[in-house]
Design a protein around this motif. Structure first.
Motif, PDB file in Angstrom:
ATOM      1  N   THR A 159       8.907  -1.607  -9.577  1.00 13.24           N
ATOM      2  CA  THR A 159       9.824  -0.550 -10.004  1.00 13.24           C
ATOM      3  C   THR A 159       9.175   0.361 -11.037  1.00 13.24           C
ATOM      4  OG1 THR A 159      11.690  -2.052  -9.618  1.00 13.24           O
ATOM      5  CG2 THR A 159      12.106  -0.101 -10.966  1.00 13.24           C
ATOM      6  N   ILE A 160       8.422  -0.234 -11.966  1.00 12.78           N
ATOM      7  CA  ILE A 160       7.716   0.572 -12.973  1.00 12.78           C
ATOM      8  C   ILE A 160       6.700   1.489 -12.306  1.00 12.78           C
ATOM      9  CG2 ILE A 160       6.102   0.451 -14.906  1.00 12.78           C
ATOM     10  CD1 ILE A 160       7.518  -2.121 -15.774  1.00 12.78           C
ATOM     11  N   SER A 161       5.973   0.962 -11.324  1.00  8.52           N
ATOM     12  CA  SER A 161       4.997   1.787 -10.592  1.00  8.52           C
ATOM     13  C   SER A 161       5.687   2.942  -9.879  1.00  8.52           C
ATOM     14  CB  SER A 161       4.248   0.938  -9.571  1.00  8.52           C
ATOM     15  OG  SER A 161       3.541  -0.102 -10.193  1.00  8.52           O
ATOM     16  N   LEU A 162       6.867   2.678  -9.328  1.00  6.08           N
ATOM     17  CA  LEU A 162       7.628   3.715  -8.639  1.00  6.08           C
ATOM     18  C   LEU A 162       8.071   4.809  -9.604  1.00  6.08           C
ATOM     19  CD1 LEU A 162       9.485   3.507  -5.591  1.00  6.08           C
ATOM     20  CD2 LEU A 162      11.108   3.946  -7.390  1.00  6.08           C
ATOM     21  N   LEU A 163       8.547   4.400 -10.784  1.00  2.00           N
ATOM     22  CA  LEU A 163       8.989   5.374 -11.785  1.00  2.00           C
ATOM     23  C   LEU A 163       7.819   6.213 -12.289  1.00  2.00           C
ATOM     24  CD1 LEU A 163      11.484   3.180 -13.845  1.00  2.00           C
ATOM     25  CD2 LEU A 163      12.036   4.996 -12.222  1.00  2.00           C
ATOM     26  N   ILE A 164       6.656   5.571 -12.494  1.00  2.00           N
ATOM     27  CA  ILE A 164       5.472   6.310 -12.941  1.00  2.00           C
ATOM     28  C   ILE A 164       5.056   7.343 -11.895  1.00  2.00           C
ATOM     29  CG2 ILE A 164       2.998   6.098 -13.455  1.00  2.00           C
ATOM     30  CD1 ILE A 164       3.610   3.410 -14.753  1.00  2.00           C
ATOM     31  N   ALA A 165       5.107   6.938 -10.627  1.00  2.00           N
ATOM     32  CA  ALA A 165       4.750   7.871  -9.554  1.00  2.00           C
ATOM     33  C   ALA A 165       5.709   9.072  -9.519  1.00  2.00           C
ATOM     34  CB  ALA A 165       4.770   7.145  -8.215  1.00  2.00           C
ATOM     35  N   LYS A 166       7.002   8.802  -9.778  1.00  2.00           N
ATOM     36  CA  LYS A 166       7.975   9.898  -9.806  1.00  2.00           C
ATOM     37  C   LYS A 166       7.727  10.834 -10.983  1.00  2.00           C
ATOM     38  CE  LYS A 166      12.104   8.514  -7.288  1.00  2.00           C
ATOM     39  NZ  LYS A 166      13.580   8.331  -7.368  1.00  2.00           N
ATOM     40  N   LEU A 167       7.453  10.249 -12.153  1.00  2.00           N
ATOM     41  CA  LEU A 167       7.203  11.067 -13.334  1.00  2.00           C
ATOM     42  C   LEU A 167       5.943  11.910 -13.195  1.00  2.00           C
ATOM     43  CD1 LEU A 167       8.106   8.494 -16.155  1.00  2.00           C
ATOM     44  CD2 LEU A 167       9.442  10.487 -15.419  1.00  2.00           C
ATOM     45  N   GLN A 168       4.977  11.412 -12.424  1.00  2.00           N
ATOM     46  CA  GLN A 168       3.745  12.159 -12.199  1.00  2.00           C
ATOM     47  C   GLN A 168       3.915  13.219 -11.107  1.00  2.00           C
ATOM     48  OE1 GLN A 168       0.890  11.935 -13.919  1.00  2.00           O
ATOM     49  NE2 GLN A 168       1.732  10.357 -15.264  1.00  2.00           N
ATOM     50  N   GLY A 169       5.103  13.294 -10.528  1.00  2.00           N
ATOM     51  CA  GLY A 169       5.368  14.281  -9.494  1.00  2.00           C
ATOM     52  C   GLY A 169       4.745  13.969  -8.155  1.00  2.00           C
ATOM     53  N   LEU A 170       4.513  12.684  -7.892  1.00  2.00           N
ATOM     54  CA  LEU A 170       3.866  12.285  -6.645  1.00  2.00           C
ATOM     55  C   LEU A 170       4.858  11.966  -5.539  1.00  2.00           C
ATOM     56  CD1 LEU A 170       1.126   9.939  -8.176  1.00  2.00           C
ATOM     57  CD2 LEU A 170       0.863  12.312  -7.441  1.00  2.00           C
ATOM     58  N   ALA A 172       6.534  13.968  -3.884  1.00  2.00           N
ATOM     59  CA  ALA A 172       6.536  14.988  -2.836  1.00  2.00           C
ATOM     60  C   ALA A 172       5.762  14.520  -1.608  1.00  2.00           C
ATOM     61  CB  ALA A 172       5.944  16.292  -3.369  1.00  2.00           C
ATOM     62  N   GLU A 173       4.759  13.667  -1.832  1.00  2.00           N
ATOM     63  CA  GLU A 173       3.967  13.175  -0.710  1.00  2.00           C
ATOM     64  C   GLU A 173       4.738  12.090   0.036  1.00  2.00           C
ATOM     65  OE1 GLU A 173      -0.003  12.127  -1.721  1.00  2.00           O
ATOM     66  OE2 GLU A 173      -0.156  13.656  -3.282  1.00  2.00           O
ATOM     67  N   GLU A 174       4.766  12.210   1.322  1.00  2.00           N
ATOM     68  CA  GLU A 174       5.569  11.302   2.154  1.00  2.00           C
ATOM     69  C   GLU A 174       4.994   9.879   2.127  1.00  2.00           C
ATOM     70  OE1 GLU A 174       7.160  10.927   6.774  1.00  2.00           O
ATOM     71  OE2 GLU A 174       5.940  12.631   6.136  1.00  2.00           O
ATOM     72  N   GLY A 175       5.844   8.927   1.806  1.00  2.00           N
ATOM     73  CA  GLY A 175       5.443   7.517   1.818  1.00  2.00           C
ATOM     74  C   GLY A 175       4.702   7.060   0.583  1.00  2.00           C
ATOM     75  N   PHE A 176       4.399   7.954  -0.349  1.00  2.00           N
ATOM     76  CA  PHE A 176       3.598   7.552  -1.507  1.00  2.00           C
ATOM     77  C   PHE A 176       4.393   6.643  -2.445  1.00  2.00           C
ATOM     78  CE2 PHE A 176       1.530   7.893  -5.606  1.00  2.00           C
ATOM     79  CZ  PHE A 176       0.192   7.809  -5.264  1.00  2.00           C
ATOM     80  N   LEU A 177       5.689   6.902  -2.580  1.00  2.00           N
ATOM     81  CA  LEU A 177       6.507   6.072  -3.466  1.00  2.00           C
ATOM     82  C   LEU A 177       6.558   4.637  -2.965  1.00  2.00           C
ATOM     83  CD1 LEU A 177       9.506   8.426  -4.332  1.00  2.00           C
ATOM     84  CD2 LEU A 177       7.515   7.869  -5.735  1.00  2.00           C
ATOM     85  N   GLY A 178       6.656   4.465  -1.659  1.00  2.00           N
ATOM     86  CA  GLY A 178       6.657   3.121  -1.082  1.00  2.00           C
ATOM     87  C   GLY A 178       5.341   2.394  -1.332  1.00  2.00           C
ATOM     88  N   VAL A 179       4.240   3.117  -1.204  1.00  2.00           N
ATOM     89  CA  VAL A 179       2.922   2.520  -1.459  1.00  2.00           C
ATOM     90  C   VAL A 179       2.790   2.120  -2.921  1.00  2.00           C
ATOM     91  CG1 VAL A 179       0.432   2.971  -1.487  1.00  2.00           C
ATOM     92  CG2 VAL A 179       1.820   3.776   0.432  1.00  2.00           C
ATOM     93  N   ALA A 180       3.263   2.975  -3.825  1.00  2.00           N
ATOM     94  CA  ALA A 180       3.193   2.674  -5.263  1.00  2.00           C
ATOM     95  C   ALA A 180       4.011   1.427  -5.597  1.00  2.00           C
ATOM     96  CB  ALA A 180       3.701   3.869  -6.071  1.00  2.00           C
ATOM     97  N   PHE A 181       5.200   1.311  -4.981  1.00  2.00           N
ATOM     98  CA  PHE A 181       6.047   0.143  -5.234  1.00  2.00           C
ATOM     99  C   PHE A 181       5.382  -1.134  -4.725  1.00  2.00           C
ATOM    100  CE2 PHE A 181       9.297  -2.865  -3.810  1.00  2.00           C
ATOM    101  CZ  PHE A 181      10.005  -3.049  -4.995  1.00  2.00           C
ATOM    102  N   VAL A 182       4.821  -1.097  -3.533  1.00  2.00           N
ATOM    103  CA  VAL A 182       4.182  -2.286  -2.952  1.00  2.00           C
ATOM    104  C   VAL A 182       2.978  -2.709  -3.780  1.00  2.00           C
ATOM    105  CG1 VAL A 182       2.902  -3.141  -0.955  1.00  2.00           C
ATOM    106  CG2 VAL A 182       4.998  -1.838  -0.613  1.00  2.00           C
ATOM    107  N   ILE A 183       2.156  -1.760  -4.218  1.00  2.00           N
ATOM    108  CA  ILE A 183       0.981  -2.089  -5.039  1.00  2.00           C
ATOM    109  C   ILE A 183       1.414  -2.758  -6.341  1.00  2.00           C
ATOM    110  CG2 ILE A 183      -0.940  -1.128  -6.370  1.00  2.00           C
ATOM    111  CD1 ILE A 183      -1.264   0.972  -4.181  1.00  2.00           C
ATOM    112  N   GLY A 184       2.414  -2.167  -7.004  1.00  2.00           N
ATOM    113  CA  GLY A 184       2.910  -2.760  -8.242  1.00  2.00           C
ATOM    114  C   GLY A 184       3.496  -4.140  -8.021  1.00  2.00           C
ATOM    115  N   LEU A 185       4.223  -4.316  -6.909  1.00  2.00           N
ATOM    116  CA  LEU A 185       4.812  -5.605  -6.576  1.00  2.00           C
ATOM    117  C   LEU A 185       3.737  -6.667  -6.358  1.00  2.00           C
ATOM    118  CD1 LEU A 185       7.238  -7.388  -5.648  1.00  2.00           C
ATOM    119  CD2 LEU A 185       6.870  -6.487  -3.349  1.00  2.00           C
TER     120      LEU A 185
END
Length: 217
Positions: A159-170, A172-185
């Motif tokens: 969840t923290i990785s997902l929030l960081i990705a959102k704050l960085q404005g990432l 907009a890229e399709e599927g990037f939030l899901g990748v960030a969440f999985v990596i952090g998990l």
């Protein structure tokens, strides 16, 4: 494939035996294992990579062969998903769980007394039978609790990785939030599992030490 699983099991069990030896030293002689750099920790680690290394490799090899066979069956199932393949993979999974459960307690005795793998397994099972503790160790829920803690920490880091990705404005890229969440998990789960593995080894060793010498408690 066998060498990969074998290396993983050896590293994990070296840590397990080292923790068992350290906790055993603290149980019988607290002053020798009073800190992370104490003599008890050093001696336990040295024993695990010298005198007890053969026992660790032998016990780890058994699990590694089963894991490799299970992985090969899984790959074969992707090509031919027959009933026999499914049954064989299920049986290997059950066998793997039994062997890992046996290894967990046998390696505690290896770390405590430096016995060979087979001798340690016989002695620890005989100890629990003589104490009437077979039901207690079967119903041990410590590993389940530690696994849930690891999952919880993994979800938090994801969840923290997902929030960081959102704050960085990432986002907009399709599927990037899901990748960030999985990596952090995955990262959070793996790091916590290593830490919780040390805790689990310590708890198992305390159970064995209490069965062996309850008056020292």
């Amino acid at each position: 494939l066998v060498s990969y699983f074998w290396s993983h099991q050896v590293i994990k069990n070296v840590v397990h035996v080292t923790v068992a030896g350290t906790v055993g030293t603290w149980w019988f002689s607290p002053l020798e294992a009073s800190s992370c750099c104490s003599r008890g920790v050093r001696d336990s680690f040295v024993r695990s990579i010298t005198y007890s290394f053969g026992s660790i490799c032998f016990g780890s090899l058994i699990v590694a062969i089963i894991e490799a066979a299970k992985e090969m069956l899984h790959l074969m199932r992707e090509q031919d998903d027959g009933a026999l393949m499914c049954i064989a993979e299920c049986c290997l999974g059950c066998l793997e769980a039994i062997v890992e459960y046996f290894n967990r307690w046998a390696f505690v005795y290896v770390g405590l007394y430096g016995f060979t793998f087979i001798e340690a397994g016989k002695n620890v099972i005989q100890l629990f039978k003589s104490r009437g503790w077979t039901t207690i160790i079967t119903d041990n829920l410590i590993d389940n609790v530690l696994f849930m803690v690891s999952i919880g920490v993994g979800l938090i880091t994801g969840t923290i990785s997902l929030l960081i990705a959102k704050l960085q404005g990432l986002d907009a890229e399709e599927g990037f939030l899901g990748v960030a969440f999985v990596i952090g998990l995955v990262v959070g789960f793996m790091l916590t599992s290593i830490l919780m593995g040390v805790v689990g080894s310590a708890v198992n060793t305390v159970i064995v030490c209490y069965a062996e010498a309850p008056n020292e408690f």
